[in-house]
Scaffold this motif. Structure first.
Motif, PDB file in Angstrom:
ATOM      1  N   GLY A 196      16.413  -4.826  -0.881  1.00  0.00           N
ATOM      2  CA  GLY A 196      16.012  -3.591  -0.753  1.00  0.00           C
ATOM      3  C   GLY A 196      14.568  -3.444  -0.303  1.00  0.00           C
ATOM      4  N   THR A 197      14.268  -2.291   0.004  1.00  0.00           N
ATOM      5  CA  THR A 197      12.825  -1.922   0.554  1.00  0.00           C
ATOM      6  C   THR A 197      12.263  -0.592  -0.299  1.00  0.00           C
ATOM      7  N   SER A 198      10.838  -0.241  -0.137  1.00  0.00           N
ATOM      8  CA  SER A 198      10.388   0.809  -0.755  1.00  0.00           C
ATOM      9  C   SER A 198       9.344   1.205   0.180  1.00  0.00           C
ATOM     10  N   ALA A 199       9.272   2.578   0.136  1.00  0.00           N
ATOM     11  CA  ALA A 199       8.168   3.309   0.645  1.00  0.00           C
ATOM     12  C   ALA A 199       6.878   2.873  -0.192  1.00  0.00           C
ATOM     13  N   CYS A 200       5.797   2.870   0.681  1.00  0.00           N
ATOM     14  CA  CYS A 200       4.257   2.483   0.143  1.00  0.00           C
ATOM     15  C   CYS A 200       4.020   3.709  -1.102  1.00  0.00           C
ATOM     16  N   GLN A 201       4.247   4.909  -0.632  1.00  0.00           N
ATOM     17  CA  GLN A 201       3.979   5.892  -1.497  1.00  0.00           C
ATOM     18  C   GLN A 201       4.542   5.519  -3.026  1.00  0.00           C
ATOM     19  N   PHE A 202       5.590   4.929  -3.319  1.00  0.00           N
ATOM     20  CA  PHE A 202       6.191   4.680  -4.703  1.00  0.00           C
ATOM     21  C   PHE A 202       5.741   3.675  -5.422  1.00  0.00           C
ATOM     22  N   PHE A 203       4.658   2.889  -4.646  1.00  0.00           N
ATOM     23  CA  PHE A 203       3.747   1.766  -5.609  1.00  0.00           C
ATOM     24  C   PHE A 203       2.320   1.661  -5.331  1.00  0.00           C
ATOM     25  N   SER A 204       1.915   2.295  -4.183  1.00  0.00           N
ATOM     26  CA  SER A 204       0.599   2.127  -4.043  1.00  0.00           C
ATOM     27  C   SER A 204      -0.332   2.551  -4.993  1.00  0.00           C
ATOM     28  N   TYR A 205       0.156   3.410  -6.012  1.00  0.00           N
ATOM     29  CA  TYR A 205      -0.929   3.783  -7.181  1.00  0.00           C
ATOM     30  C   TYR A 205      -1.185   2.498  -7.782  1.00  0.00           C
ATOM     31  N   ARG A 206      -0.325   1.517  -7.694  1.00  0.00           N
ATOM     32  CA  ARG A 206      -0.649   0.265  -8.711  1.00  0.00           C
ATOM     33  C   ARG A 206      -1.768  -0.488  -7.650  1.00  0.00           C
ATOM     34  N   LEU A 207      -2.223  -0.226  -6.676  1.00  0.00           N
ATOM     35  CA  LEU A 207      -2.990  -1.082  -5.927  1.00  0.00           C
ATOM     36  C   LEU A 207      -4.463  -0.624  -5.849  1.00  0.00           C
ATOM     37  N   TYR A 208      -4.656   0.587  -6.150  1.00  0.00           N
ATOM     38  CA  TYR A 208      -5.980   1.419  -5.878  1.00  0.00           C
ATOM     39  C   TYR A 208      -5.932   2.348  -7.205  1.00  0.00           C
ATOM     40  N   ASN A 209      -7.349   2.138  -7.627  1.00  0.00           N
ATOM     41  CA  ASN A 209      -7.575   2.854  -8.979  1.00  0.00           C
ATOM     42  C   ASN A 209      -6.712   3.163  -9.708  1.00  0.00           C
ATOM     43  N   PHE A 210      -6.171   2.130 -10.405  1.00  0.00           N
ATOM     44  CA  PHE A 210      -4.807   2.223 -11.241  1.00  0.00           C
ATOM     45  C   PHE A 210      -5.071   3.049 -12.390  1.00  0.00           C
ATOM     46  N   SER A 211      -6.367   2.419 -12.985  1.00  0.00           N
ATOM     47  CA  SER A 211      -6.800   3.102 -14.300  1.00  0.00           C
ATOM     48  C   SER A 211      -8.398   2.999 -14.283  1.00  0.00           C
ATOM     49  N   ALA A 212      -8.778   3.390 -15.319  1.00  0.00           N
ATOM     50  CA  ALA A 212     -10.443   3.525 -15.412  1.00  0.00           C
ATOM     51  C   ALA A 212     -11.064   1.964 -15.840  1.00  0.00           C
ATOM     52  N   ALA A 213     -10.328   1.367 -16.225  1.00  0.00           N
ATOM     53  CA  ALA A 213     -10.546  -0.015 -16.567  1.00  0.00           C
ATOM     54  C   ALA A 213      -9.966  -1.333 -15.340  1.00  0.00           C
ATOM     55  N   ASN A 214      -9.186  -0.891 -14.504  1.00  0.00           N
ATOM     56  CA  ASN A 214      -8.637  -1.802 -13.625  1.00  0.00           C
ATOM     57  C   ASN A 214      -8.346  -1.076 -12.174  1.00  0.00           C
ATOM     58  N   SER A 215      -8.708  -1.564 -11.269  1.00  0.00           N
ATOM     59  CA  SER A 215      -8.327  -1.030  -9.921  1.00  0.00           C
ATOM     60  C   SER A 215      -7.081  -1.137  -9.540  1.00  0.00           C
TER      61      SER A 215
END
Length: 326
Positions: A196-215
């Motif tokens: 399968g494939t996925s659009a970036c919009q469904f996982f990009s939040y994991r790559l940038y500013n994920f949380s206050a402690a982890n980018s």
């Protein structure tokens, strides 16, 4: 260490024994059976297989698209081809379904079947057969598909409540249980992401500013995160698509599960299958089998999913074209 290893294997074995026992009690959908069209349209499965193969030869990415189309159909109103109906408020217009493809392949097969045996083969059965044929074309297993489904007459976008890419494994397990699918079915069917494939919009939040402690999501392998950042820049095209299995994206194998073990699950919901003990046990089972366990189980889970709330007998109808009710 030896005692610990044996204990772990025992726990995994007991878990799988329970799951396989649950599967053994599964029966085919009411009225469905293998070879349903043997007398009324003997070339039905051959026509579908040939059509899927023709489209696959032109565009191999159609295989995961058709498999995904079948999943999205079954998880809403059951496996009744309601996902194929056109309309401003139809299922295909719901947000989780906007990226679906493969409708043209189903319509192509349907038009050929109508020429061969008018009003006999349902669009719902074409979907189920096309999903199987897609897996085979990518090196996956084949299985006998029980047929005899009839097509639904209702398709409503607001009915779509497809499992989210941010679900916890607990929530996902409950969603699957509501459809009669157990934990082993869940891990097996998610394994379809190997092609399968996925659009970036469904996982990009994991790559940038994920949380206050982890980018970046700390459950993700840092090297893999960097690779994904190149494919999905922070201000790039959110609809750009990325393979969910970057090791062998066009081959139906267990590398998807190896990725989870190594923190290389692209979707958060996929990576969580490794974080939770019951689902991790199933992942390990498929890894230990070297592909044979996964291939052996995938067909039976697909049959089980293909039985969700099917319409048979005099229910529903046999559509003349798949995109509209008669």
């Amino acid at each position: 260490m030896g005692t610990s290893c044996c204990f772990t294997r025992l726990i995994v074995s007991l878990f799988l024994l329970v799951c396989f026992a649950a599967n053994a009690t599964m029966v085919h959908g009411q009225g469905l059976h293998v070879g349903f069209y043997k007398a009324t349209c003997p070339k039905a499965e051959v026509i579908v297989r040939s059509t899927v193969g023709s489209h696959f030869n032109s565009n191999p990415s159609i295989a995961p698209a058709l498999l995904n189309l079948h999943f999205h159909d079954c998880f809403v109103r059951g496996c009744d081809a309601s996902i194929l109906i056109d309309g401003r408020t139809a299922e295909k217009m719901a947000e989780p379904n906007l990226g679906l493809r493969g409708y043209n392949v189903i319509e192509d097969a349907k038009s050929q079947l109508e020429a061969e045996c008018p009003g006999v083969v349902s669009c719902a059965d074409i979907l189920a057969l096309a999903a199987r044929d897609s897996v085979v074309l990518t090196g996956g297993p084949s299985w006998s598909v029980p047929t005899g489904r009839r097509d639904g007459r209702v398709s409503i976008a607001s009915n779509v409540n497809f499992p989210s890419f941010r679900y916890s494994t607990e929530t996902l397990t409950k969603k699957f249980a509501e459809k009669g699918l157990n934990v082993l079915d869940l891990v097996t069917l998610v394994g379809a992401h190997t092609i399968g494939t996925s659009a970036c919009q469904f996982f990009s939040y994991r790559l940038y500013n994920f949380s206050a402690a982890n980018s970046v999501d700390p459950s993700m392998d840092p090297v893999y995160a960097t690779q994904l950042q190149k494919l999905c820049p922070q201000n790039g095209d959110a609809t750009a698509r990325v393979a969910l299995d970057t090791v062998s994206p066009h081959h139906f194998d267990v590398s998807f599960y190896r990725n989870l073990r190594n923190g290389r699950g692209t979707l958060e919901v996929d990576q969580k299958l490794w974080s939770d003990i019951p689902t991790r046990n199933a992942v390990q089972h498929f890894l230990v089998g070297g592909g044979s366990n996964f291939h052996g189980k995938f067909g039976s889970s697909m049959v089980k999913m293909g039985n969700i709330d099917v319409k048979t007998g005099t229910e529903g109808e046999i559509r003349r074209i798949c995109s509209a009710i008669n």
